[in-house]
Design a protein around this motif. Structure first.
Motif, PDB file in Angstrom:
ATOM      1  N   ARG A  43       0.822  -1.216   0.000  1.00  0.00           N
ATOM      2  CA  ARG A  43       0.000   0.000   0.000  1.00  0.00           C
ATOM      3  C   ARG A  43       0.857   1.268   0.000  1.00  0.00           C
ATOM      4  O   ARG A  43       0.479   2.266  -0.603  1.00  0.00           O
ATOM      5  CB  ARG A  43      -0.922  -0.016   1.221  1.00  0.00           C
ATOM      6  CG  ARG A  43      -1.904   1.142   1.253  1.00  0.00           C
ATOM      7  CD  ARG A  43      -2.873   1.084   0.078  1.00  0.00           C
ATOM      8  NE  ARG A  43      -3.834   2.178   0.118  1.00  0.00           N
ATOM      9  CZ  ARG A  43      -3.586   3.417  -0.320  1.00  0.00           C
ATOM     10  NH1 ARG A  43      -2.387   3.701  -0.815  1.00  0.00           N
ATOM     11  NH2 ARG A  43      -4.513   4.348  -0.259  1.00  0.00           N
ATOM     12  N   CYS A  44       1.996   1.230   0.674  1.00  0.00           N
ATOM     13  CA  CYS A  44       2.828   2.441   0.706  1.00  0.00           C
ATOM     14  C   CYS A  44       3.917   2.436  -0.363  1.00  0.00           C
ATOM     15  O   CYS A  44       4.549   3.466  -0.606  1.00  0.00           O
ATOM     16  CB  CYS A  44       3.423   2.669   2.089  1.00  0.00           C
ATOM     17  SG  CYS A  44       4.609   1.440   2.647  1.00  0.00           S
ATOM     18  N   GLY A  45       4.137   1.300  -0.996  1.00  0.00           N
ATOM     19  CA  GLY A  45       5.126   1.251  -2.065  1.00  0.00           C
ATOM     20  C   GLY A  45       6.547   1.071  -1.587  1.00  0.00           C
ATOM     21  O   GLY A  45       7.492   1.207  -2.367  1.00  0.00           O
ATOM     22  N   ILE A  46       6.740   0.746  -0.322  1.00  0.00           N
ATOM     23  CA  ILE A  46       8.077   0.510   0.236  1.00  0.00           C
ATOM     24  C   ILE A  46       8.082  -0.908   0.799  1.00  0.00           C
ATOM     25  O   ILE A  46       7.213  -1.272   1.603  1.00  0.00           O
ATOM     26  CB  ILE A  46       8.409   1.529   1.339  1.00  0.00           C
ATOM     27  CG1 ILE A  46       8.398   2.942   0.763  1.00  0.00           C
ATOM     28  CG2 ILE A  46       9.755   1.230   1.980  1.00  0.00           C
ATOM     29  CD1 ILE A  46       8.647   4.030   1.793  1.00  0.00           C
ATOM     30  N   ASP A  47       9.055  -1.713   0.393  1.00  0.00           N
ATOM     31  CA  ASP A  47       9.042  -3.120   0.782  1.00  0.00           C
ATOM     32  C   ASP A  47       9.263  -3.278   2.280  1.00  0.00           C
ATOM     33  O   ASP A  47       9.844  -2.420   2.950  1.00  0.00           O
ATOM     34  CB  ASP A  47      10.075  -3.925  -0.005  1.00  0.00           C
ATOM     35  CG  ASP A  47      11.482  -3.429   0.219  1.00  0.00           C
ATOM     36  OD1 ASP A  47      12.073  -3.754   1.257  1.00  0.00           O
ATOM     37  OD2 ASP A  47      11.990  -2.684  -0.649  1.00  0.00           O
ATOM     38  N   ALA A  48       8.789  -4.384   2.805  1.00  0.00           N
ATOM     39  CA  ALA A  48       8.814  -4.636   4.243  1.00  0.00           C
ATOM     40  C   ALA A  48      10.229  -4.640   4.800  1.00  0.00           C
ATOM     41  O   ALA A  48      10.466  -4.163   5.919  1.00  0.00           O
ATOM     42  CB  ALA A  48       8.116  -5.961   4.547  1.00  0.00           C
ATOM     43  N   SER A  49      11.173  -5.165   4.029  1.00  0.00           N
ATOM     44  CA  SER A  49      12.547  -5.226   4.535  1.00  0.00           C
ATOM     45  C   SER A  49      13.115  -3.829   4.739  1.00  0.00           C
ATOM     46  O   SER A  49      13.873  -3.584   5.694  1.00  0.00           O
ATOM     47  CB  SER A  49      13.431  -6.027   3.571  1.00  0.00           C
ATOM     48  OG  SER A  49      13.487  -5.401   2.298  1.00  0.00           O
ATOM     49  N   THR A  50      12.745  -2.893   3.860  1.00  0.00           N
ATOM     50  CA  THR A  50      13.214  -1.514   4.019  1.00  0.00           C
ATOM     51  C   THR A  50      12.574  -0.868   5.242  1.00  0.00           C
ATOM     52  O   THR A  50      13.246  -0.163   6.008  1.00  0.00           O
ATOM     53  CB  THR A  50      12.894  -0.696   2.764  1.00  0.00           C
ATOM     54  OG1 THR A  50      13.585  -1.263   1.654  1.00  0.00           O
ATOM     55  CG2 THR A  50      13.311   0.757   2.932  1.00  0.00           C
ATOM     56  N   ILE A  51      11.279  -1.089   5.449  1.00  0.00           N
ATOM     57  CA  ILE A  51      10.608  -0.535   6.622  1.00  0.00           C
ATOM     58  C   ILE A  51      11.267  -1.049   7.897  1.00  0.00           C
ATOM     59  O   ILE A  51      11.562  -0.280   8.820  1.00  0.00           O
ATOM     60  CB  ILE A  51       9.108  -0.885   6.601  1.00  0.00           C
ATOM     61  CG1 ILE A  51       8.427  -0.246   5.387  1.00  0.00           C
ATOM     62  CG2 ILE A  51       8.423  -0.421   7.897  1.00  0.00           C
ATOM     63  CD1 ILE A  51       6.980  -0.673   5.196  1.00  0.00           C
TER      64      ILE A  51
END
Length: 743
Positions: free
Chosen positions: A274-282
Motif C-alpha cells: 500500500r505504501c510502495g516501500i518493501d517490508a525489509s526496508t521498513i
C-alpha cells in the motif's frame, strides 16, 4: 564601502529560515544585501530570496496608500478616508448579524511580522467572532493538533538537533528548499554536509527525488497519502522486534500498552504494497533508528496535507519516543524560545492541555482547532444563507484564492460579501475583492522579532531588527491599523484614541498576571509602545529574562537592541518533564481521538489505488505567491511545470515541453509538461501558489508568466477530519495531452 555607506541589520522575512542580513545603505536606498557573518543563528548564510528584499521595497506595484473601491474601481485614499469607510460599513453588519457575521483570515506573511502576530489577538478579542481562518489549515494544523494532544501545547513541536545528529530520516519534507518548515534551520545544506562528514547518514522518503534527496545517502519513493501505513509499519516493527527503548522517558509517558495494541495489525509485510516501500526496508529503517544513539525522524508538509495528516504527525513523534530519541541530544528536541513560548510559561511540567472542537462550523460542522476553523469552510460560510452567515471579512496578508482549494468558488463567494477589508501590500487575487485595502509598510520599514520561528529553531537565540528605512510621514504601522479596526468594532469609532485603547488592554493583562505589582511593571516598560512594549514584557518574563531586575544580566529588549547580530542562547537541552503542559504531566502516546481514527486507516488499506495522483512542491525562488512579482526571483526558467515520470508520459502520450490537461472531475487545468525520472511512477507534481492570470490584479511581473493554480483542482470538502486540514496530496487525477483532452 564608501564613507557615506551605512550598514543595517535585518532578519529576512521570506521563509522560516529567518536568516540574519547585512544591508548597505546609501542615501536612504539599499545598494547591497549579504548574509551577516556575525549572526548568532544563521552565521552568514544567504539564499537567493534575500536579495529580493530590495525588489520588494522598490516594487512599483507595492501599495503605498489605501485603496477604496468606488463604483467597482479602486481609487487611492487617505488613511482617514479608509478608516472612515470601515466605520461607515462594518459596525452595521455586526449590529445586524452579531459577531460571527464578521470573519478573519490570516496568510503566511503574518508569521513574519511581529506587528501582526502580537496585535491580531487584540482585534480578534474586539470582534468576538468564532469565524477565524488562516493558512495554517492548508499545511500545519495536523502537527499542531498532534503535539497539542501529546505534549500539551499547540506549538510544542520537537525539531531535529541536526548539529549533533548521526541519522536523520526525512519524510515528506524538502529542507534543502525550505531550510526547514516547523523547523527553523538556515543552511540545511551545510548542516547536512557536516552530518555526513562525521559519518552520519540521511535518508529521504518522498514520492519525488527532491533536492534534499539529492544530498541524502538514500531515497525511497512512497505512494502519496500512504505515509500512515509506512509509519504504522515502523511502529509495529519496533514493538514486534523488542526495539522499544524510550530510555529516561519511560516514566514520563502514558499509553505504551494501548499503542502496542493499536498497531498490532500493521506489520510491515501487510502495509508494504500500500505504501510502495518493501517490508525489509521498513524494518531496516526502524532498526537503524533504534540502534543509532543520536537519530531522529522528521516529517513535514507532505505528511500534513493528506487525509491522515494528524495520524502521520502523531506517529512521527511516537517513533522518536519509542527509539529513545525524543528530548535527547542529536534527536528531536524542544527549543526554548526567549519569548512567547507556551511551554515556558506557567507551572512547568503540567497544564490544561489542549481542547479542539469547542465549536463547529455552521455548514459542514467542521471542528475548531486552536481557535480556528478550516479555511476550506470559508466559501460555504459566506455563500450559504441562514443565521450566522458571514457577511464581512477582514483578510490579513493572505491570498486564499490561490492558496486554498477551489479558489474559483472562494472568489465567487468573496464577491457576495457585504464588506471586505484587506491588509495587504499588493492588489492580488484575493485583495481585488476587497472594498478597502490598507497597505502595510515594506519589511525594510518595519521592526521585527521572530515571535513564531524562535519556537521551532534548531538553536536557541534572540534577535531583533529595528526598521532599516523610515516610513512615509503619516503612514501607520499595521498594529495601529488593527487597533483602529478593533476600536471601530467596539463602537469607539475611527477617531478613537488607540493609544488609550492599547493601554487599557495591556493594563487588564498586567493586572491578571502581576496583581498589585502591575503598575510597577507598566512603568518599567515605559516609554515603549506597541509591539516593542509587548516584546520587552515577554522577554523580561521569559526563561532567560531579567525578571524586571530580579535576574541581573537577563534578557531585555534594550539588551537585544544593542546586539545587532543577536544573542546566542545555546543549543537545545533536555526539557522533559519541564516543557510538558498536559493535565497528567506525561507524554500522551495514545490519545483516544487518534486511536479511534485508525478505523479509517483499516478501511483505506483495502481501498483500490488510483492510476495517477498529484502532489505539490516547493521551489526556492517562489516559496509563496507573494514572491512572484519580484524580478530577481521571477527570472530564470519557467518553473510552473507538471513533473511526470517517463513511464507515465509514454503511457499517457505526453511530450516534454508539451501541454496537457489535468482533471479532477469537473475541475481541470492546463499545464506544461516536464518529463523527469525524479518522480515516482503514477505521481505528477505541480508547484503551488501560481495562477496570476485573474482580472483585477496589479502584479505586473507575475502576470508575465502567470502559471496555473494547482489548488483549483482540489475539492474544498476533502479534509483530515481530526484537524480540518485540506487534503492536497495524493489526490486522484486524470491527465491527457491538451490536443486530445476531453472537452
Amino acid at each position: 564601502m564608501t564613507s557615506s555607506t551605512a550598514v543595517a541589520h535585518r532578519i529576512c522575512p521570506f521563509c522560516e529560515a529567518s536568516c540574519g542580513l547585512e544591508l548597505d545603505l546609501e542615501q536612504g536606498r539599499v545598494v547591497r544585501i549579504r548574509g551577516d557573518k556575525n549572526d548568532v543563528f544563521s552565521k552568514g548564510f544567504l539564499c537567493p530570496k534575500a536579495i529580493g528584499l530590495k525588489d520588494l521595497h522598490d516594487d512599483p506595484d507595492r501599495l503605498r496608500l489605501p485603496l477604496i473601491k468606488r463604483d467597482g474601481k479602486f481609487v487611492e485614499a487617505s488613511w482617514d478616508e479608509a478608516y472612515a469607510e470601515i466605520e461607515r460599513r462594518l459596525p452595521a453588519i455586526i449590529a445586524a448579524g452579531g459577531p460571527d457575521a464578521v470573519a478573519t483570515v490570516l496568510g503566511n506573511p503574518v508569521s513574519h511580522k511581529m506587528s501582526l502576530m502580537l496585535y491580531f489577538p487584540r482585534l480578534a478579542k474586539a470582534l468576538g467572532t468564532r469565524n477565524m481562518f488562516s493558512a495554517s489549515s492548508v499545511d500545519q494544523v495536523p502537527k499542531m493538533l498532534s503535539v497539542g494532544l501529546m505534549f500539551g501545547s499547540w506549538l510544542s513541536v520537537p525539531v531535529p538537533d541536526i548539529e549533533r545528529c548521526d541519522f536523520l530520516l526525512i519524510l515528506g519534507a524538502n529542507p534543502m528548499v525550505s531550510n526547514g518548515s516547523l523547523w527553523t534551520v538556515p543552511d540545511f545544506r551545510g548542516k547536512a554536509r557536516a552530518l555526513r562528514a562525521r559519518g552520519g547518514k540521511i535518508v529521504v522518503v518522498d514520492p519525488r527525488r527532491t533536492e534534499t534527496a539529492g544530498v541524502a545517502d538514500a531515497h525511497h519513493f512512497i505512494r502519496p497519502g500512504a505515509d500512515v501505513f509506512f509509519l504504522l509499519g515502523m511502529v509495529q516493527a519496533l514493538f514486534e522486534e523488542a526495539l522499544v527503548r524510550p530510555g529516561r522517558l519511560a516514566g514520563h509517558c502514558n499509553g505504551f500498552e494501548e499503542l502496542a495494541a493499536a498497531v498490532r495489525d500493521y506489520a510491515p509485510e501487510r502495509v508494504a504494497a500500500r505504501c510502495g516501500i518493501d517490508a525489509s526496508t521498513i524494518r531496516s529503517l526502524a532498526r537503524t533508528l533504534a540502534a543509532t544513539p543520536r537519530a531522529a525522524i522528521y516529517g513535514r508538509i507532505g505528511t500534513c496535507t493528506q487525509q491522515f495528516g494528524t495520524l502521520c504527525s502523531w506517529l512521527i513523534d511516537v517513533i522518536n519516543v519509542l527509539t529513545g530519541h525524543l528530548d535527547q541530544e542529536g534527536g528531536a528536541m524542544f527549543p526554548k524560545a526567549a519569548a512567547f513560548g507556551a511551554n515556558t510559561r506557567g507551572k512547568p511540567g503540567v497544564g490544561r492541555g489542549v481542547v479542539s472542537g469547542r465549536h463547529r462550523s455552521r455548514v459542514s460542522s467542521a471542528v475548531e482547532v486552536a481557535g480556528e476553523l478550516p479555511i476550506t469552510c470559508l466559501a460555504e460560510e459566506i455563500d450559504t444563507p441562514g443565521p450566522g452567515q458571514i457577511k464581512a471579512l477582514i483578510a490579513i496578508a493572505g491570498n486564499p484564492v490561490l492558496s486554498a482549494p477551489n479558489g474559483p468558488r472562494l472568489a465567487a463567494a468573496l464577491d457576495k460579501l457585504e464588506f471586505m477589508v484587506s491588509l495587504d501590500i499588493y492588489l492580488n487575487e484575493t485583495s481585488r475583492h476587497a472594498d478597502v485595502i490598507l497597505p502595510g509598510p515594506s519589511p525594510l520599514e518595519d521592526a521585527h522579532y521572530d515571535v513564531t520561528f524562535t519556537q521551532f529553531s534548531h538553536h536557541n537565540h534572540a534577535r531583533y531588527s529595528p526598521p532599516v528605512l523610515a516610513r512615509q510621514p503619516g503612514e501607520p504601522d499595521e498594529w495601529e491599523s488593527l487597533l483602529r479596526i478593533a476600536a471601530i468594532a467596539k463602537g469607539q469609532g475611527a477617531r478613537a484614541d488607540i493609544e488609550a485603547f492599547d493601554d487599557a488592554a495591556l493594563a487588564q493583562e498586567l493586572d491578571k498576571a502581576f496583581g498589585p505589582a502591575a503598575g510597577l511593571v507598566s512603568a518599567a516598560l515605559a516609554p515603549q509602545r506597541g509591539p516593542e512594549r509587548l516584546l520587552d514584557l515577554a522577554l523580561r518574563t521569559g526563561p532567560y529574562g531579567d525578571g524586571f531586575g530580579r535576574v541581573p544580566g537577563g534578557l531585555t529588549l534594550d539588551r537585544i537592541r544593542h546586539a545587532p547580530s543577536g544573542i546566542d542562547l545555546g543549543p537545545m537541552t533536555q526539557r522533559i518533564p519541564e516543557a510538558l503542559r498536559t493535565p497528567s504531566g506525561k507524554i500522551e502516546l495514545a490519545p483516544p481521538m487518534l486511536l479511534d481514527d485508525l478505523a479509517r486507516v483499516a478501511l483505506e488499506l483495502a481501498a483500490p489505488e488510483p492510476d495517477l495522483v498529484i502532489v505539490g512542491r516547493r521551489q526556492l525562488r517562489s516559496n509563496n505567491s507573494w514572491m512572484h512579482n519580484l524580478p530577481v526571483l521571477a527570472k530564470g526558467a519557467y518553473r510552473c511545470t507538471a513533473l511526470v515520470h517517463p513511464i507515465d508520459a509514454a503511457r499517457l502520450g505526453l511530450l516534454d515541453g508539451g501541454m496537457a490537461q489535468i482533471r479532477n472531475g469537473a475541475r481541470r487545468i492546463d499545464v506544461q509538461v516536464e518529463v523527469s525520472d525524479e518522480m515516482m511512477p503514477g505521481v505528477v507534481s505541480l508547484p503551488h501558489g501560481w495562477g496570476h492570470d485573474l482580472a483585477g490584479t496589479r502584479l505586473g511581473v507575475a502576470a508575465e508568466r502567470p502559471g496555473v493554480n494547482l489548488n483549483a483542482l482540489f475539492d474544498e470538502n476533502l479534509r483530515d477530519p481530526l484537524s480540518g486540514n485540506a487534503v492536497l496530496s495524493g489526490v486522484a487525477v486524470e491527465m491527457a495531452p491538451l490536443a486530445s483532452a476531453i472537452s
